[in-house]
Write a protein that holds these residues in place. Structure first.
Motif, PDB file in Angstrom:
ATOM      1  N   GLN A  91      68.411  16.271  27.780  1.00 26.74           N
ATOM      2  CA  GLN A  91      69.940  15.615  27.144  1.00 26.74           C
ATOM      3  C   GLN A  91      70.020  16.445  25.857  1.00 26.74           C
ATOM      4  O   GLN A  91      69.217  16.531  25.017  1.00 26.74           O
ATOM      5  CB  GLN A  91      69.774  14.080  26.645  1.00 26.74           C
ATOM      6  CG  GLN A  91      70.814  13.664  26.094  1.00 26.74           C
ATOM      7  CD  GLN A  91      70.728  12.105  25.646  1.00 26.74           C
ATOM      8  OE1 GLN A  91      70.986  11.179  26.224  1.00 26.74           O
ATOM      9  NE2 GLN A  91      70.402  12.267  24.205  1.00 26.74           N
ATOM     10  N   ARG A  93      73.234  16.869  22.714  1.00 25.26           N
ATOM     11  CA  ARG A  93      74.373  16.300  22.150  1.00 25.26           C
ATOM     12  C   ARG A  93      75.218  17.463  21.703  1.00 25.26           C
ATOM     13  O   ARG A  93      74.702  18.616  21.100  1.00 25.26           O
ATOM     14  CB  ARG A  93      74.163  15.664  20.813  1.00 25.26           C
ATOM     15  CG  ARG A  93      73.158  14.519  21.175  1.00 25.26           C
ATOM     16  CD  ARG A  93      74.259  13.256  21.751  1.00 25.26           C
ATOM     17  NE  ARG A  93      75.267  12.850  20.920  1.00 25.26           N
ATOM     18  CZ  ARG A  93      75.120  11.775  19.944  1.00 25.26           C
ATOM     19  NH1 ARG A  93      74.023  11.248  19.836  1.00 25.26           N
ATOM     20  NH2 ARG A  93      76.089  11.588  19.178  1.00 25.26           N
ATOM     21  N   TYR A 104      77.794  14.354  25.647  1.00 30.62           N
ATOM     22  CA  TYR A 104      76.259  14.541  26.055  1.00 30.62           C
ATOM     23  C   TYR A 104      76.444  15.599  27.418  1.00 30.62           C
ATOM     24  O   TYR A 104      77.082  15.466  28.217  1.00 30.62           O
ATOM     25  CB  TYR A 104      75.871  13.135  26.632  1.00 30.62           C
ATOM     26  CG  TYR A 104      75.744  12.048  25.780  1.00 30.62           C
ATOM     27  CD1 TYR A 104      74.661  11.733  24.918  1.00 30.62           C
ATOM     28  CD2 TYR A 104      77.006  11.091  25.175  1.00 30.62           C
ATOM     29  CE1 TYR A 104      74.584  10.996  23.929  1.00 30.62           C
ATOM     30  CE2 TYR A 104      77.091  10.358  24.126  1.00 30.62           C
ATOM     31  CZ  TYR A 104      75.659  10.234  23.551  1.00 30.62           C
ATOM     32  OH  TYR A 104      75.853   9.198  22.572  1.00 30.62           O
ATOM     33  N   TYR A 106      73.624  16.728  30.499  1.00 30.79           N
ATOM     34  CA  TYR A 106      72.346  16.306  30.864  1.00 30.79           C
ATOM     35  C   TYR A 106      72.126  17.775  31.858  1.00 30.79           C
ATOM     36  O   TYR A 106      73.095  18.047  32.732  1.00 30.79           O
ATOM     37  CB  TYR A 106      72.591  15.113  32.061  1.00 30.79           C
ATOM     38  CG  TYR A 106      72.247  13.951  30.887  1.00 30.79           C
ATOM     39  CD1 TYR A 106      71.445  13.397  30.308  1.00 30.79           C
ATOM     40  CD2 TYR A 106      73.725  13.620  30.530  1.00 30.79           C
ATOM     41  CE1 TYR A 106      71.312  12.507  29.422  1.00 30.79           C
ATOM     42  CE2 TYR A 106      73.996  12.426  29.712  1.00 30.79           C
ATOM     43  CZ  TYR A 106      72.651  12.012  28.930  1.00 30.79           C
ATOM     44  OH  TYR A 106      72.856  10.863  28.199  1.00 30.79           O
ATOM     45  N   GLN A 132      77.968   8.213  26.911  1.00 33.44           N
ATOM     46  CA  GLN A 132      76.514   8.220  27.157  1.00 33.44           C
ATOM     47  C   GLN A 132      76.153   7.205  28.450  1.00 33.44           C
ATOM     48  O   GLN A 132      76.500   5.944  28.342  1.00 33.44           O
ATOM     49  CB  GLN A 132      75.647   7.738  26.138  1.00 33.44           C
ATOM     50  CG  GLN A 132      74.280   8.001  26.268  1.00 33.44           C
ATOM     51  CD  GLN A 132      73.312   7.485  25.207  1.00 33.44           C
ATOM     52  OE1 GLN A 132      73.728   6.705  24.364  1.00 33.44           O
ATOM     53  NE2 GLN A 132      72.173   7.986  25.022  1.00 33.44           N
TER      54      GLN A 132
END
Length: 407
Positions: A91, A93, A104, A106, A132
């Protein structure tokens, strides 16, 4: 921190926590897109901020060796009975240019062909989301070799509300793992949750075999510079008149952004009976008839559906400044006046995402005159049961922000 729902590579998938319930979950709860970035790089700072201005869940493929932003969490390695330990979720930011807060990312590294530096491992997958998620998922690959080891890529998913959104990248060429990859995604969601699988399927949508009751949402044209439609969505939710809108950036793939049919948004109407020829007027003169076009889409083929009350619509030809009128069983263009001959009812055609148009004064539908090719006349007297009345729609530009058409 979202829960990682690990898929046992040799068995069934399991989630480590019960997902939150959301009785009215729908794919359209978020504004979705997919984009094959052809290696990422500078596209993170040029292309992605533009896509993020219009969408808040973005499935990404070929994202490069590492996404931008701050790494804030790394899962354990995914392990199954075969002790495959190459995949794990990270993850990040990151604040896309023009956004007021962090998003976010991923990320899963699926390309182990090079080092993790700037020149290696570019064919990796990611999902960029404004919100999120409550859980992150890995769907097992669609193909294993005879030793029981994976021979294709997994898919990466997130849970938002009670809907799962996945990014997938099927094998090239041919995408022969795509159908099974979608099956594996559906297995994670189970029977109680909606899901959407977005990405580069590496095969035309007509060649992807999926279960009855699942649905493909496509652009209806090429999404790759090679002339093929490879990028689209599959979902277990039926969303009538929902489809993709493509836009070219710096990759060999176009981004595909998914939208419902919207009021006052310019669309081209495509005649499915006649090789998907667009409907068009040949001039801006009052009385000009609507015909099947010659393949060269122009402003004269741009149409808008404008709500006229009582569930009816006027159809405005934005390139001519006039409205469709039913004149003696044919569609002509005429100065907009709101009379009954200029009012139409819109219907879904079965479960295909296609539409039908019925004049308010008739029990028949708009369709061609059973001729093929350029110049075929568009009539209002065709049986609504006939295939000649099936129309696709293709966006001229992003319709986001317009009120939705409710048929």
């Amino acid at each position: 921190m979202p829960v990682l729902a690990l898929g046992m590579l040799a068995g069934l998938f399991m989630s480590l926590s019960a997902p939150p319930q959301h009785a009215e979950a729908a794919v359209q709860d978020h504004i979705n897109a997919t984009y094959n970035m052809q290696g990422g790089g500078g596209k993170w700072t040029t292309d992605i901020p533009q896509i993020a201005r219009r969408n808040n869940v973005i499935a990404l493929q070929e994202v490069g060796p590492r996404p931008p932003g701050q790494l804030t969490w790394t899962s354990g390695y995914l392990q199954g009975s075969n002790q495959w330990n190459g995949w794990r979720v990270q993850q990040y930011r990151w604040r896309p240019l023009g956004q007021s807060r962090d998003w976010y990312i991923y990320f899963v590294r699926t390309d182990f062909s090079g080092q993790a530096g700037a020149n290696g491992g570019r064919v990796n997958i990611a999902i960029l989301t404004r919100d999120q998620p409550s859980a992150v998922h890995i769907a097992r690959p669609g193909i294993y070799n005879r030793n029981g080891l994976p021979a294709s890529r997994p898919a990466l998913g997130i849970t938002l509300g009670n809907t799962l959104y996945f990014s997938l990248h099927a094998l090239s060429p041919g995408g022969n793992d795509g159908a099974q990859l979608v099956e594996n995604i559906a297995a994670i969601a189970g029977n109680q949750r909606t899901w959407a699988a977005m990405g580069d399927f590496n095969r035309e949508p007509g060649n992807l075999q999926i279960r009855r009751g699942w649905h493909k949402y496509t652009v209806g044209g090429a999404t790759h510079q090679g002339g093929h439609e490879l990028d689209y969505m599959v979902s277990n939710e039926r969303i009538p008149a929902y489809r993709g809108w493509s836009r070219g950036y710096g990759s060999d793939h176009w981004s595909v952004e998914f939208r419902p049919l919207a009021a006052n948004a310019d669309v081209d109407l495509l005649n499915t009976h006649d090789g998907f020829r667009h409907l068009t007027f040949a001039s801006t003169i009052n009385g000009t008839r609507l015909i099947s076009g010659d393949g060269n889409i122009t402003s004269l083929s741009s149409m808008q559906f404008r709500p006229a009350g009582n569930g009816l619509y006027s159809i405005f030809a934005s390139g001519t400044g006039k409205c469709w009128s039913d004149s003696g069983g044919a569609i002509i263009q005429w100065t907009c006046n709101g009379r009954p001959d200029q009012l139409f009812d819109l219907r879904y055609w079965g479960d295909t995402g296609q539409i039908q148009i019925r004049p308010s004064t008739r029990n028949t539908c708009v369709g061609d005159d059973n001729d093929d090719g350029w110049g075929s006349l568009i009539l209002t007297t065709v049986s609504c049961n006939a295939g000649e009345t099936r129309l696709n729609h293709h966006y001229d530009q992003d319709p986001g922000g317009h009120p939705l058409v409710v048929f």
